[in-house]
Design a protein around this motif. Structure first.
Motif, PDB file in Angstrom:
ATOM      1  N   GLN A  20     -10.871  12.408   1.772  1.00  0.00           N
ATOM      2  CA  GLN A  20     -11.018  13.832   1.523  1.00  0.00           C
ATOM      3  C   GLN A  20     -11.245  14.380   2.868  1.00  0.00           C
ATOM      4  OE1 GLN A  20     -10.924  15.690  -1.118  1.00  0.00           O
ATOM      5  NE2 GLN A  20     -11.133  17.524   0.073  1.00  0.00           N
ATOM      6  N   MET A  21     -10.521  15.172   3.251  1.00  0.00           N
ATOM      7  CA  MET A  21     -10.533  15.784   4.830  1.00  0.00           C
ATOM      8  C   MET A  21     -10.844  17.364   4.439  1.00  0.00           C
ATOM      9  SD  MET A  21      -7.371  13.890   6.605  1.00  0.00           S
ATOM     10  CE  MET A  21      -6.145  14.742   5.367  1.00  0.00           C
ATOM     11  N   ASP A  22     -12.070  17.842   5.054  1.00  0.00           N
ATOM     12  CA  ASP A  22     -12.331  19.095   4.765  1.00  0.00           C
ATOM     13  C   ASP A  22     -12.468  19.650   6.257  1.00  0.00           C
ATOM     14  OD1 ASP A  22     -14.353  18.359   2.276  1.00  0.00           O
ATOM     15  OD2 ASP A  22     -12.412  19.089   2.128  1.00  0.00           O
ATOM     16  N   SER A  23     -12.588  20.937   6.572  1.00  0.00           N
ATOM     17  CA  SER A  23     -12.623  21.844   7.796  1.00  0.00           C
ATOM     18  C   SER A  23     -11.645  20.981   8.672  1.00  0.00           C
ATOM     19  CB  SER A  23     -14.212  21.624   8.466  1.00  0.00           C
ATOM     20  OG  SER A  23     -14.912  22.165   7.129  1.00  0.00           O
ATOM     21  N   GLY A  83      -8.701  24.201   6.401  1.00  0.00           N
ATOM     22  CA  GLY A  83      -8.307  23.875   5.051  1.00  0.00           C
ATOM     23  C   GLY A  83      -8.853  22.246   4.635  1.00  0.00           C
ATOM     24  N   SER A  84      -8.275  21.785   3.638  1.00  0.00           N
ATOM     25  CA  SER A  84      -8.735  20.573   3.065  1.00  0.00           C
ATOM     26  C   SER A  84      -7.318  19.919   2.544  1.00  0.00           C
ATOM     27  CB  SER A  84      -9.789  20.803   1.888  1.00  0.00           C
ATOM     28  OG  SER A  84     -10.930  21.303   2.283  1.00  0.00           O
ATOM     29  N   LEU A  85      -7.515  18.597   2.629  1.00  0.00           N
ATOM     30  CA  LEU A  85      -6.380  17.953   2.071  1.00  0.00           C
ATOM     31  C   LEU A  85      -7.164  16.446   1.576  1.00  0.00           C
ATOM     32  CD1 LEU A  85      -3.398  17.711   4.662  1.00  0.00           C
ATOM     33  CD2 LEU A  85      -3.263  18.711   2.168  1.00  0.00           C
ATOM     34  N   ARG A  86      -6.447  15.869   0.727  1.00  0.00           N
ATOM     35  CA  ARG A  86      -6.922  14.525   0.294  1.00  0.00           C
ATOM     36  C   ARG A  86      -5.887  13.487   0.037  1.00  0.00           C
ATOM     37  NH1 ARG A  86      -8.503  12.435  -5.904  1.00  0.00           N
ATOM     38  NH2 ARG A  86     -10.579  11.259  -5.409  1.00  0.00           N
ATOM     39  N   LEU A 125       0.819  -1.369   0.102  1.00  0.00           N
ATOM     40  CA  LEU A 125      -0.030  -0.140  -0.024  1.00  0.00           C
ATOM     41  C   LEU A 125       0.847   1.517   0.116  1.00  0.00           C
ATOM     42  CD1 LEU A 125      -1.826  -2.245   1.155  1.00  0.00           C
ATOM     43  CD2 LEU A 125      -3.118  -0.432   2.473  1.00  0.00           C
ATOM     44  N   GLN A 126       0.510   2.159  -0.755  1.00  0.00           N
ATOM     45  CA  GLN A 126       1.633   3.253  -0.986  1.00  0.00           C
ATOM     46  C   GLN A 126       0.557   4.638  -0.789  1.00  0.00           C
ATOM     47  OE1 GLN A 126       4.754   3.523  -1.799  1.00  0.00           O
ATOM     48  NE2 GLN A 126       4.413   5.687  -1.156  1.00  0.00           N
ATOM     49  N   ALA A 127       0.719   5.177   0.367  1.00  0.00           N
ATOM     50  CA  ALA A 127      -0.260   6.294   0.883  1.00  0.00           C
ATOM     51  C   ALA A 127       0.656   7.654   0.387  1.00  0.00           C
ATOM     52  CB  ALA A 127      -0.527   6.384   2.154  1.00  0.00           C
ATOM     53  N   SER A 128      -0.269   8.551  -0.027  1.00  0.00           N
ATOM     54  CA  SER A 128       0.219   9.951  -0.347  1.00  0.00           C
ATOM     55  C   SER A 128      -0.728  11.177  -0.170  1.00  0.00           C
ATOM     56  CB  SER A 128       0.635   9.980  -1.852  1.00  0.00           C
ATOM     57  OG  SER A 128      -0.752   9.749  -2.681  1.00  0.00           O
ATOM     58  N   GLY A 129      -0.225  12.278  -0.243  1.00  0.00           N
ATOM     59  CA  GLY A 129      -1.416  13.404  -0.253  1.00  0.00           C
ATOM     60  C   GLY A 129      -1.345  14.169   1.076  1.00  0.00           C
ATOM     61  N   GLY A 130      -0.529  13.889   2.087  1.00  0.00           N
ATOM     62  CA  GLY A 130      -0.088  14.486   3.165  1.00  0.00           C
ATOM     63  C   GLY A 130       0.421  15.879   3.233  1.00  0.00           C
ATOM     64  N   GLY A 131       0.344  16.733   4.353  1.00  0.00           N
ATOM     65  CA  GLY A 131       0.997  17.910   4.106  1.00  0.00           C
ATOM     66  C   GLY A 131       0.679  18.769   5.158  1.00  0.00           C
ATOM     67  N   LEU A 132       1.168  20.019   5.304  1.00  0.00           N
ATOM     68  CA  LEU A 132       0.664  21.198   6.202  1.00  0.00           C
ATOM     69  C   LEU A 132      -0.419  21.913   5.582  1.00  0.00           C
ATOM     70  CD1 LEU A 132       1.653  22.711   8.634  1.00  0.00           C
ATOM     71  CD2 LEU A 132       3.001  24.177   7.114  1.00  0.00           C
ATOM     72  N   VAL A 133      -1.460  22.157   6.382  1.00  0.00           N
ATOM     73  CA  VAL A 133      -2.478  22.931   6.028  1.00  0.00           C
ATOM     74  C   VAL A 133      -2.940  23.843   7.128  1.00  0.00           C
ATOM     75  CG1 VAL A 133      -4.309  20.989   6.602  1.00  0.00           C
ATOM     76  CG2 VAL A 133      -4.764  22.675   4.826  1.00  0.00           C
ATOM     77  N   GLN A 134      -3.552  24.887   6.919  1.00  0.00           N
ATOM     78  CA  GLN A 134      -4.195  25.811   7.929  1.00  0.00           C
ATOM     79  C   GLN A 134      -5.417  25.171   8.356  1.00  0.00           C
ATOM     80  OE1 GLN A 134      -4.114  29.739   6.377  1.00  0.00           O
ATOM     81  NE2 GLN A 134      -2.122  30.125   6.805  1.00  0.00           N
ATOM     82  N   PRO A 135      -5.873  25.569   9.525  1.00  0.00           N
ATOM     83  CA  PRO A 135      -7.225  25.118   9.976  1.00  0.00           C
ATOM     84  C   PRO A 135      -8.294  25.615   9.337  1.00  0.00           C
ATOM     85  CG  PRO A 135      -5.810  25.919  12.062  1.00  0.00           C
ATOM     86  CD  PRO A 135      -5.075  26.242  10.626  1.00  0.00           C
TER      87      PRO A 135
END
Length: 114
Positions: free
Chosen positions: A80-83, A15-18, A3-13
């Motif tokens: 999908q991560m929002d808010s 914000g969104s990431l996938r 399994l290969q995960a990707s998409g993490g990072g730094l985001v402001q409160p």
């Protein structure tokens, strides 16, 4: 199987990431794919899971903010991560399991900070 995960990072409160997790190799069905997370000093916890039949399950803390989905043709699961909130900061791990296997991917760091 890997399994290969990707998409993490730094985001402001707020914000969104996938996140994405691609499965290489063949996995028998039915199976459940999911995301878990582990914050510093805490145990790994369930975030969300999705079955082969697309039934979903969410932790109370992310219900209504996160959406899990899967593309069975691509053997990929998404989150999908929002808010996003600071308390969502953690290393996120993808997982696939059924009666025969229980496989974890490497983690991807998600940091929510201003």
């Amino acid at each position: 199987v890997q399994l290969q995960a990707s998409g993490g990072g730094l985001v402001q409160p707020g914000g969104s990431l996938r996140l994405s997790c691609a499965v290489t190799g063949s996995i028998s069905r039915p199976n459940t794919m999911g995301w878990y997370r582990q914050a510093p000093g805490k145990q790994r916890e369930l975030v969300a899971t999705i079955s082969t039949g697309h039934y979903t399950n969410y932790a109370d803390s992310v219900q209504g903010r996160f959406t899990i989905s899967r593309d069975s043709a691509k053997n990929t699961v998404y989150l999908q991560m929002d808010s996003l909130k600071p308390e969502d900061t953690a290393v996120y791990y993808c997982n696939v399991r059924n009666r025969f296997i229980n496989i974890w991917g490497q983690g991807t760091q998600v940091t929510v900070s201003s």
